[in-house]
Enzyme design. Sequence first.
Site, PDB file in Angstrom:
ATOM      1  N   ARG A 118      13.868 -34.150  31.098  1.00  0.00           N
ATOM      2  CA  ARG A 118      13.665 -35.340  31.383  1.00  0.00           C
ATOM      3  C   ARG A 118      13.414 -35.589  32.797  1.00  0.00           C
ATOM      4  NH1 ARG A 118      17.742 -36.024  27.539  1.00  0.00           N
ATOM      5  NH2 ARG A 118      16.714 -36.636  25.561  1.00  0.00           N
ATOM      6  N   LYS A 140       0.815 -39.224  40.803  1.00  0.00           N
ATOM      7  CA  LYS A 140       0.232 -39.436  39.467  1.00  0.00           C
ATOM      8  C   LYS A 140       0.070 -37.985  38.970  1.00  0.00           C
ATOM      9  CE  LYS A 140      -2.837 -43.212  39.839  1.00  0.00           C
ATOM     10  NZ  LYS A 140      -4.007 -44.019  39.743  1.00  0.00           N
ATOM     11  N   GLU A 182     -14.087 -37.643  48.400  1.00  0.00           N
ATOM     12  CA  GLU A 182     -12.872 -38.745  48.609  1.00  0.00           C
ATOM     13  C   GLU A 182     -12.582 -39.006  50.121  1.00  0.00           C
ATOM     14  OE1 GLU A 182     -11.709 -39.515  45.819  1.00  0.00           O
ATOM     15  OE2 GLU A 182     -12.121 -38.152  44.275  1.00  0.00           O
ATOM     16  N   LYS A 224      -3.469 -42.864  52.308  1.00  0.00           N
ATOM     17  CA  LYS A 224      -2.970 -42.633  50.861  1.00  0.00           C
ATOM     18  C   LYS A 224      -1.429 -42.994  50.871  1.00  0.00           C
ATOM     19  CE  LYS A 224      -3.294 -41.067  46.318  1.00  0.00           C
ATOM     20  NZ  LYS A 224      -3.563 -40.017  45.592  1.00  0.00           N
ATOM     21  N   GLU A 234       0.111 -48.756  40.917  1.00  0.00           N
ATOM     22  CA  GLU A 234      -1.387 -49.341  40.655  1.00  0.00           C
ATOM     23  C   GLU A 234      -1.226 -50.618  40.206  1.00  0.00           C
ATOM     24  OE1 GLU A 234      -4.298 -46.288  40.122  1.00  0.00           O
ATOM     25  OE2 GLU A 234      -5.761 -47.551  39.371  1.00  0.00           O
ATOM     26  N   ARG A 238      -3.655 -50.076  45.126  1.00  0.00           N
ATOM     27  CA  ARG A 238      -3.791 -48.894  45.188  1.00  0.00           C
ATOM     28  C   ARG A 238      -5.138 -48.595  44.170  1.00  0.00           C
ATOM     29  NH1 ARG A 238       0.366 -43.728  43.227  1.00  0.00           N
ATOM     30  NH2 ARG A 238      -1.226 -42.212  43.304  1.00  0.00           N
ATOM     31  N   ASN A 242     -10.026 -46.474  43.706  1.00  0.00           N
ATOM     32  CA  ASN A 242     -10.984 -46.147  42.649  1.00  0.00           C
ATOM     33  C   ASN A 242     -12.576 -46.444  42.879  1.00  0.00           C
ATOM     34  OD1 ASN A 242      -8.813 -45.477  40.909  1.00  0.00           O
ATOM     35  ND2 ASN A 242      -8.660 -47.346  40.316  1.00  0.00           N
ATOM     36  N   HIS A 245     -15.539 -44.748  41.344  1.00  0.00           N
ATOM     37  CA  HIS A 245     -14.857 -44.020  40.336  1.00  0.00           C
ATOM     38  C   HIS A 245     -15.238 -44.442  38.804  1.00  0.00           C
ATOM     39  CE1 HIS A 245     -12.583 -41.709  43.402  1.00  0.00           C
ATOM     40  NE2 HIS A 245     -12.224 -40.890  42.443  1.00  0.00           N
ATOM     41  N   HIS A 249     -16.984 -41.842  36.710  1.00  0.00           N
ATOM     42  CA  HIS A 249     -16.215 -41.403  35.420  1.00  0.00           C
ATOM     43  C   HIS A 249     -17.293 -41.556  34.541  1.00  0.00           C
ATOM     44  CE1 HIS A 249     -11.762 -41.895  37.137  1.00  0.00           C
ATOM     45  NE2 HIS A 249     -12.284 -40.776  37.180  1.00  0.00           N
ATOM     46  N   HIS A 262     -16.514 -33.638  40.010  1.00  0.00           N
ATOM     47  CA  HIS A 262     -15.799 -35.038  40.258  1.00  0.00           C
ATOM     48  C   HIS A 262     -16.552 -35.873  41.398  1.00  0.00           C
ATOM     49  CE1 HIS A 262     -13.091 -38.226  39.916  1.00  0.00           C
ATOM     50  NE2 HIS A 262     -12.578 -37.863  41.211  1.00  0.00           N
TER      51      HIS A 262
END
Length: 354
Positions: A118, A140, A182, A224, A234, A238, A242, A245, A249, A262
Site C-alpha cells: 500500500r 506522477k 520540455e 516544476k 492537476e 499544473r 501540457n 502535449h 500525443h 516524445h
Amino acid sequence: MRVELGDRSYEIHIGNDWLPQLIPWLDFIPRTSAMMIITDAKVAEIAGNRVLELMRSGGFKVELAVFPGGEDHKNLTTVGTLTEKMVELGLDRHSTVIALGGGIPGDVAGFAASIYMRGIRYIQVPTTLLAQVDSSVGGKTGVNLPQGKNLVGTFHQPSLVFIDVSFIKTLPEREYLTGLAEVIKYGIIWDSGFFGFLEQNQSAIGSRDQECLQQIVHRCCAIKADIVAQDETEGGIRALLNLGHTFGHALEALTGYRRYNHGEAVAIGIVLAARLAAESGVLSSSDHDRIQNLIVSLGLPTSYERLVSSDIINQMRKDKKSVGGQLQLVLPTGIGSSQVFANISESQIARVLY
Ligand SMILES: NC(=O)c1ccc[n+]([C@@H]2O[C@H](COP(=O)([O-])OP(=O)(O)OC[C@H]3O[C@@H](n4cnc5c(N)ncnc54)[C@H](O)[C@@H]3O)[C@@H](O)[C@H]2O)c1
Ligand SMILES: [Zn+2]
C-alpha cells in the site's frame, strides 16, 4: 530546493559529477530495511554497479533489479515482476526503492513503490535530461496499457530527487533533444527570463556544457516544484505543463510511437500551439517567431509528415486530458505566460494543421 507539499514535501539536490554525495542525503533511510534499485538494461550497464557499490559502501542492504526498458516494457507485467522481486528481497513497509534512469524506470519504479504494501518510499536518481527536468519531480507514476500510454498510475511523491547532470554526457543526441523540448516548454509557459537565457546560450546547450546544464536543470526543477506545490494533482495550473502535449500525443499515437519520440512530437505540438495562438490573436507574431526560431535552432523538428487533420483532431479528443470529449488546449499568450483554452473550435485547429 524543496517541493513544498506539507507532509509530502521533499528536496531536490542538483550537482555535477557528485554521485557519492547521494549517501549523506539518505539519513532518513534505515540501514536495516532491504532496498531495491530499479533500472533499465542500458542504465544498468552505464551506472548500475556504480550506484549499487556506492549504496553498499554507505551501509545499505540493497540489490539491483533490471528490466529491459523502453515503452514496450513500461507495463503491468514489469510491475508484477518487480513487486514479486521486492517480496523475494524482503522489502518491508519501511523499505525504499531507488528509481535509477530516465522517465521510464522513474515512472515504473514510482508506481511499483506506490502500490507495494500500500505504498513505500522511493527516491529518484534521474539520468536523462527529460527525467532531470520533468518526470522525476511531481510524483506522477504509472505504466502503459495496450490501449494507450500512462493509462494506469498514481500520484506518489518521491522522498528525494538526486540529480547528477554528468549523466547527460552519455545520452544519445536524440534523447538529449527530447529533454530540450520540455526545457523550452518551461520558458514559454512560465519564465521569459529563462527563455531568453536559452536563446542566448545555444552553443553551450549544443555542446552540453555542464555548468549551463546545471543552471537549466535547476531552473526547470524550480518551475516544476513551484507549479506542483500549487497544484499537486492537476486540478488547475499544473495543466500548463501540457503545452504542446495534446498535439504531440496525437502525433505519437497516429504514427504508432515509432516515427517521433516524445520530445520531437512535443516540439511540433508547441509550434502548432503557438501558431494557433497567433492566429487566434492571443500571441503576438514576434513572440510566435521567437518560439519557432528557438525550437528550430536547438535542432528540434517543427513540421511533420502529412496526416489527415480529422484523424489528428479525433485522436486529440481521446487524450487523457480532455474532459467529456471536450478539447482543452494550452496556448502560449506570450513568452513566459500561457493559459488553458477550452473553447477552441475544430475549424480553428484544422486551419493550423498543415
Ligand atoms: N511522471 C511524469 O511526470 C512524466 C513526465 C514526462 C514524461 N514521463 C514519462 O517518461 C518517459 C520518457 O522518459 P525518457 O525520455 O527519460 O525515456 P527512457 O527512460 O526510456 O530513457 C531514454 C533512453 O535513454 C537511455 N538512458 C537513460 N539514461 C542514460 C544515460 N545517462 N546515458 C545514456 N543513455 C541513457 C535509456 O536506457 C533509454 O534507452 C515516458 O514514458 C513518459 O511517459 C513521465
Ligand atoms: Zn512531456
